[in-house]
Enzyme design. Structure first.
Site, PDB file in Angstrom:
ATOM      1  N   ASN A 107       0.810  -1.229   0.000  1.00  0.00           N
ATOM      2  CA  ASN A 107       0.000   0.000   0.000  1.00  0.00           C
ATOM      3  C   ASN A 107       0.834   1.264   0.000  1.00  0.00           C
ATOM      4  O   ASN A 107       0.624   2.176  -0.803  1.00  0.00           O
ATOM      5  CB  ASN A 107      -0.841   0.056   1.282  1.00  0.00           C
ATOM      6  CG  ASN A 107      -1.820  -1.069   1.351  1.00  0.00           C
ATOM      7  OD1 ASN A 107      -2.421  -1.405   0.340  1.00  0.00           O
ATOM      8  ND2 ASN A 107      -1.978  -1.661   2.515  1.00  0.00           N
ATOM      9  N   ASP A 134       0.595  -9.654   3.539  1.00  0.00           N
ATOM     10  CA  ASP A 134      -0.704  -9.368   4.164  1.00  0.00           C
ATOM     11  C   ASP A 134      -1.865  -9.589   3.198  1.00  0.00           C
ATOM     12  O   ASP A 134      -3.011  -9.685   3.613  1.00  0.00           O
ATOM     13  CB  ASP A 134      -0.752  -7.912   4.652  1.00  0.00           C
ATOM     14  CG  ASP A 134       0.136  -7.687   5.855  1.00  0.00           C
ATOM     15  OD1 ASP A 134       0.618  -8.686   6.427  1.00  0.00           O
ATOM     16  OD2 ASP A 134       0.363  -6.521   6.221  1.00  0.00           O
TER      17      ASP A 134
END
Lengths: 388, 388
Positions: A107, A134
């Site tokens: 991200n 993740d």
């Protein structure tokens, strides 16, 4: 495009992030003979400081050896550049005459590429190549790095469940994952049968209650004589506080340089172990953190993950030729398909595990959640059912 | 001997303890057709309580599948029988008409067999088949279970060192081993070069000082920019106290049912993490316990270890035919040789790691220590050297 490509790696390493780096480097070599590929050392920090390794000069054989090596061979960084930092990075890229910058990460990394795109004059193509254990990037069915990490977690829980069949007790493992429960859910992928652990799975998507947890463990012990638990480091209590904050006095909480509470240090494992000792006195209980093993254990590099990571790197070079964007790993119901998506659709967003991947009223995966995991992490080891 | 063999598994499970159980069961089938093989559930407890599985009735294919499965398929026990308990076990063995009892385990297990031998009338052959990840049985060059555990530890440290090259900091892993440092030493087996971690290794054979530890970490950081540390759970301070006792206030120490301090729970990891935060403020530091992974991770079952464990089980049947004793895994300078040794020479004794396996003045293995490890745990993965 025959000029200069810059490649960097950001955030937490994975078992296959080097596949993506080498996939990009070798694709440049194939598609743009004569182009230069600079590997920036420690993410954007290397660009800011002019610290590179010339990947064009390295023999393919050596690059392929590095591709098969876990963790980020170029080094990584936790730096999240602000506008001023980005200015320095842009200058650094211009200084080496970069035509494209491929940044491999999650991200935060896609966010950096978005900021750089906005700040630049359109002459450099900014590409985000996906990586995270993740599995929390939107637009992706799954993310390179996740499958290998999930395989380690699945194997760890299969193994520890067998251990606790032999010597019963309570076992809790803390699994990485700040906001998304995918990796913790992977603990269930290789359950042998209905008696198998993990018996309880706690993900960040659902509020955690220590009282409820103790009760869950108690009733599991009644049923199975042992209790194997997977807890995401990122679980929070109903008031939105990280679990470690609800268990450890504020003055004893460790914080990082940004002031963020350290989620999964030893404080959390110790606090959970003490909560179990208090709530279920006299029971053998052990709390461990799986720690860094899932993201780079050399013995759990999944071949499909490695290939997809390599292909994502190669595809990033195509995306660079089209002016930039983010590479997404999608699934068409039959196979994995790489697509280009706008940076803005990924940057700064977090994909959570869908609510219906968990059973509504139990700390267990639903059939849908299991089907997703089984597709990505099919069984790998032949295991016999113990007599206990 | 065409009567009844009883087999049980004791102590901490290993990745290959089922190989030994199945090796014995199949050898009985081969050598003594028609003999009965009873697997006692949860060690001697199953004999005391008359709780068995009839291994003679299980197809070879299923037994071989169980052999390849980590942990103790018959269940294990931490019971250390006293004279009264042994009396019940003897009665249990007589009740099923046992001609031989093969007990697979470590020090405590061989001790139990010695007590039973002394208490019995010579009509039952008591055999100890060796098993321990600690590698601390005298008379043995190495012990079944150790190689697989060592391989996991070697891979874990190779992996985490790569991780910390990418994102520098201090990493400490606590490794199982109460009295012997072999498994912790295995952390060094797959070091890539002189820059590789583990940079510091602390074994139970040497006194631990927290002050000295902090200084060691500080100077390692100066030299390598990161510091990877392996610490045995059993390290003690110079006054002979377990490290956890010197770091955690007495009223907070967790104890087991025998009153022994819990060596390697989360208290130790938390205390070490706090010691680092205090001694080296502002440095990123993480302390984890490798926990149960080394003794049964399904992805790190070594083929040589598996074969030796199987052979030790088969050889135990030969030893039973000779009236009993302990199976020892020895090395003749060229290959592994199984020998029968008297129970009394193994029972209750602890083999420590030889002092000259460590460098005299550094927390590092000596050439001799490395040579021993490299023989047992040769490199398994091709890894490229990172650019950082």
């Amino acid at each position: 495009m025959s000029g200069t490509f810059v490649i960097a790696q950001g955030g937490g390493p994975t078992a296959v992030i080097n596949q993506t780096m080498v996939g990009a480097a070798l694709e440049v070599r194939r598609k743009h003979p004569g182009a230069k590929v600079l590997g920036s050392i420690h993410g954007v920090r290397g660009i800011r400081d002019g610290n590179y390794v010339d990947l064009s000069a390295i023999p393919e054989e050596q690059l392929r050896l590095i591709a098969g090596t876990p963790s980020a061979a170029l080094g990584s960084t936790r730096d999240k550049p602000d506008a001023a930092y980005c200015e320095l990075v842009l200058k650094g890229l211009q200084k080496v005459g970069a035509d494209a910058f491929i940044y491999i990460g999650g991200n935060d990394t896609s966010g950096t590429q978005q900021i750089l795109t906005d700040a630049a004059d359109g002459k450099i193509a900014f590409v985000h190549a996906p990586k995270t254990i993740d599995n929390d990037l939107v637009e992706n069915d799954h993310v390179p790095g996740f499958i290998s990490a999930a395989e380690f977690v699945a194997g760890a829980f299969l193994s520890v469940d067998l251990d606790f069949r032999a010597l019963p007790g309570i076992y809790v493992a803390i699994v990485m994952g700040r906001h998304a429960g995918f990796l913790t859910a992977a603990s269930a992928a290789w359950r042998l049968d209905g008696d198998s652990g993990p018996h309880l799975i706690y993900v960040p998507e659902r509020a955690f209650s220590t009282e409820r947890f103790i009760e869950d463990v108690r009733s599991t012990l009644d049923r199975h004589k042992r209790c194997i638990v997977a807890v995401s480091e990122g679980v929070s209590t109903a008031d939105g506080k990280a679990l470690v904050e609800s268990l450890v006095p504020p003055e004893k909480l460790e914080r990082d340089q940004h002031g963020n509470v350290k989620l999964s240090g030893s404080d959390l494992t110790a606090a959970l172990e003490h909560a179990l000792a208090e709530g279920l006195p006299g029971k053998r209980a052990r709390v461990d953190a799986l720690g860094y093993m899932p993201r780079g254990y050399v013995g759990a590099i999944n071949a499909v993950d490695a290939r997809e990571a390599f292909d994502a790197g190669a595809f990033a070079v195509t995306v660079a030729g089209e002016g930039g964007g983010s590479v997404a790993v999608t699934y068409d119901g039959d196979k994995t398909v790489l697509k280009k998506v706008p940076l803005a659709s990924v940057a700064g967003k977090t994909r959570h595990m869908p609510d219906d991947f968990m059973q509504p009223d139990a700390n267990q995966l639903s059939e849908k959640g299991m089907a997703y995991l089984k597709r990505l992490v099919p069984e790998k080891y032949k295991v016999g059912k113990p007599f206990v």
